[in-house]
Design a protein around this motif. Structure first.
Motif, PDB file in Angstrom:
ATOM      1  N   HIS A 441       0.831  -1.210   0.000  1.00 45.56           N
ATOM      2  CA  HIS A 441       0.000   0.000   0.000  1.00 45.56           C
ATOM      3  C   HIS A 441       0.864   1.258   0.000  1.00 45.56           C
ATOM      4  O   HIS A 441       0.360   2.351   0.153  1.00 45.56           O
ATOM      5  N   ASP A 448      -7.746  -1.328  -0.625  1.00 47.91           N
ATOM      6  CA  ASP A 448      -8.561  -2.367  -0.002  1.00 47.91           C
ATOM      7  C   ASP A 448     -10.012  -1.906  -0.058  1.00 47.91           C
ATOM      8  O   ASP A 448     -10.324  -0.801   0.390  1.00 47.91           O
ATOM      9  N   GLU A 476      -6.595 -12.519  -0.484  1.00 44.79           N
ATOM     10  CA  GLU A 476      -7.185 -11.267   0.005  1.00 44.79           C
ATOM     11  C   GLU A 476      -8.140 -10.684  -1.029  1.00 44.79           C
ATOM     12  O   GLU A 476      -7.760  -9.839  -1.838  1.00 44.79           O
ATOM     13  N   TRP A 478     -10.241  -8.494  -0.809  1.00 43.95           N
ATOM     14  CA  TRP A 478     -10.461  -7.051  -0.653  1.00 43.95           C
ATOM     15  C   TRP A 478      -9.344  -6.222  -1.287  1.00 43.95           C
ATOM     16  O   TRP A 478      -9.491  -5.045  -1.518  1.00 43.95           O
ATOM     17  N   HIS A 479      -8.203  -6.863  -1.543  1.00 41.51           N
ATOM     18  CA  HIS A 479      -7.031  -6.125  -2.017  1.00 41.51           C
ATOM     19  C   HIS A 479      -7.008  -6.054  -3.547  1.00 41.51           C
ATOM     20  O   HIS A 479      -6.867  -7.061  -4.219  1.00 41.51           O
TER      21      HIS A 479
HETATM   22 ZN   LIG Z   1      -4.360  -4.381   0.748  1.00 42.69          ZN
END
Ligand SMILES: [Zn+2]
Length: 484
Positions: A441, A448, A476, A478-479
């Motif tokens: 990030h 996210d 993940e 959400w990523h």
């Molecule tokens: Zn992330």
């Protein structure tokens, strides 16, 4: 350069009472930059001109460039989408000249014509130049509507954009949702201008906002739009035959009915090209414009890029000495605009959201190494790298049309922010966090998203790629990362 023209229904020629003295003009055009600490006749003239352009509070024209003059200049720059550096050079001069001419013609019109030319209905703010925002808001509020906490929709979005242009600090996210932040911004605006600070936006506050932003220019009363024209002239909608164009800057007027804006939005924001197999409004516009440029045989404007359209693009490219590949990209578009004498300004999601000019600069990090600096804006309070933000806003809007609300839970993290998260984690008080410099990030593309909502995840899986967003960490969901 951004040129606005004043469009009037009044057939009488209008007069310009405000002229910028030629010695002042030539000094600035010659490279003189006035800034804090400057003194003398040029500063005095600048103060007079800022007053004429509506500086509030009025400046004392004492020839001393102090904090007050700097603030007035910054407000002017913000209102006109210039870099807010408080320095007066060529760019700000050009805008000031236009603003003063506009103020003068406005005044001339209203002295014998009580129509309010600023009310425009049915104009999509998505595709108009920055001066055109506010049409729906004005219609609604002039019609008696009062916007207050809890209100939602396009009128609220326009209000947020205009408050940002009037200098709302912190800048509002133009999300069309009248919440506490918008209420505070309305109150601050009301207080600043001596109005009752009730946080409700009605006729009185609108009148003041129009005055401050010098609205009422740039849109024609029949719903036409003003667009940029980089040859120094003005381009206006003129297809009802009764619109007069006031133009004293020596440029040229060309008839423009807005056909081409969809092409500009597509190529200007996403790049790429229109090509065989493409469909939609931009293709329809392309066919219409190729016909205007003399396509032979004439194309049917059906929005379907088939063999005929491809041949017409190739013929146009050959005629203009371009590689005749039949793909309609930026180069061919530039040649077509030039041939037809029109120009457009791409709709910029950042400026539509009131975020242009709000970026801050941060170092990016990847795998522990410091990279260059990147620009970061805030979307709903979350820092996001500027290019990622631009495409995210487009994507979010498309999702909204499908009834899906995408939200950012975490975007760009500065070194300091990652260190804070890591320290919390080490102290046993936070979630697992990578060492500062090592989170993905920290270099721009990662966001996210609220994929706990299965509708959001489904929508992203289906449409994310169109906007350049892809999943990069299988575990993940959400990523997402912006990798166009
Ligand atoms: Zn992330």
């Amino acid at each position: 350069m951004h040129i606005t023209s004043h469009v009037s229904t009044n057939p009488q020629p209008t007069t310009h009472s405000t002229d910028i003295p030629s010695n002042f003009k030539s000094a600035i055009q010659g490279g003189t930059v006035l800034k804090r600490g400057a003194k003398g006749a040029l500063v005095k003239e600048l103060q007079n001109l800022l007053n004429e352009a509506g500086a509030n509070p009025k400046l004392v024209a004492d020839g001393d460039f102090g904090r007050g003059t700097e603030n007035a200049l910054k407000i002017f720059q913000r209102q006109h989408n210039l870099t807010t550096d408080g320095k007066f050079g060529r760019g700000t001069l050009a805008k000031l000249e236009i603003a003063l001419q506009t103020a003068a013609t406005d005044h001339a019109d209203h002295s014998h014509d009580d129509h309010d030319h600023s009310v425009t209905t049915g104009v999509s703010t998505r595709t108009t130049g920055s001066t055109s925002i506010g049409g729906r808001l004005m219609s609604a509020v002039d019609g008696g509507q009062v916007l207050k906490r809890g209100a939602k929709g396009t009128t609220v979005k326009e209000l947020q954009q205009l408050l940002n242009r009037a200098g709302a600090s912190p800048a509002l996210t133009a999300d069309g949702d009248f919440g506490r932040g918008t209420e505070n911004a309305v109150k601050a605006f009301q207080r600043k201008h001596g109005l009752g600070a009730d946080g409700k936006f009605g006729r009185g506050t609108l009148a003041k906002l129009k005055e401050v932003l010098q609205l009422g220019v740039g849109t024609s009363p029949n719903g036409g739009t003003t667009v940029d024209n980089n040859n120094g002239g003005t381009t206006v909608d003129n297809n009802n035959g009764d619109t007069t164009v006031d133009n004293n800057n020596g440029g040229t007027n060309t008839t423009n009915d807005g056909v081409g804006q969809a092409i500009e939005n597509q190529l200007g924001v996403f790049g790429g090209s229109l090509r065989r197999g493409g469909k939609g409004n931009a293709v329809r516009e392309l066919q219409t414009l190729l016909n205007r440029a003399g396509a032979n045989p004439k194309l049917t404007a059906d929005g379907d890029f088939g063999r005929g359209t491809e041949n017409a693009v190739k013929a146009f490219q050959r005629k203009h000495g371009l590689g005749a590949d039949g793909k309609f990209g930026k180069g061919t578009w530039a040649a077509l605009k030039k041939e037809l004498g029109v120009d457009f300004k791409a709709s910029d999601p950042l400026s539509d959201a009131g975020l242009s000019g709000t970026a801050s600069t941060h170092y990016a990090y990847k795998k522990g190494k410091r990279l260059g600096k990147i620009q970061v804006v805030r979307i709903d309070g979350k820092p996001v790298e500027i290019n990622t933000a631009r495409s995210f806003l487009k994507m979010r809007e498309a999702a909204q049309k499908d009834g899906v609300n995408i939200k950012i839970n975490s975007g760009f993290r500065s070194y300091e922010e990652q260190k804070r998260l890591y320290d919390l984690y080490k102290a046993g008080r936070g979630n697992l966090a990578a060492r500062p410099g090592y989170s993905n990030h920290q270099h721009g593309p990662a966001v996210d998203l609220n994929t706990r909502d299965p509708k959001v995840l489904r929508w992203l899986n289906k449409n994310g790629k169109k906007f350049g967003f892809v999943r990069t960490v299988p575990s993940e969901p959400w990523h997402w990362e912006y990798r166009p």
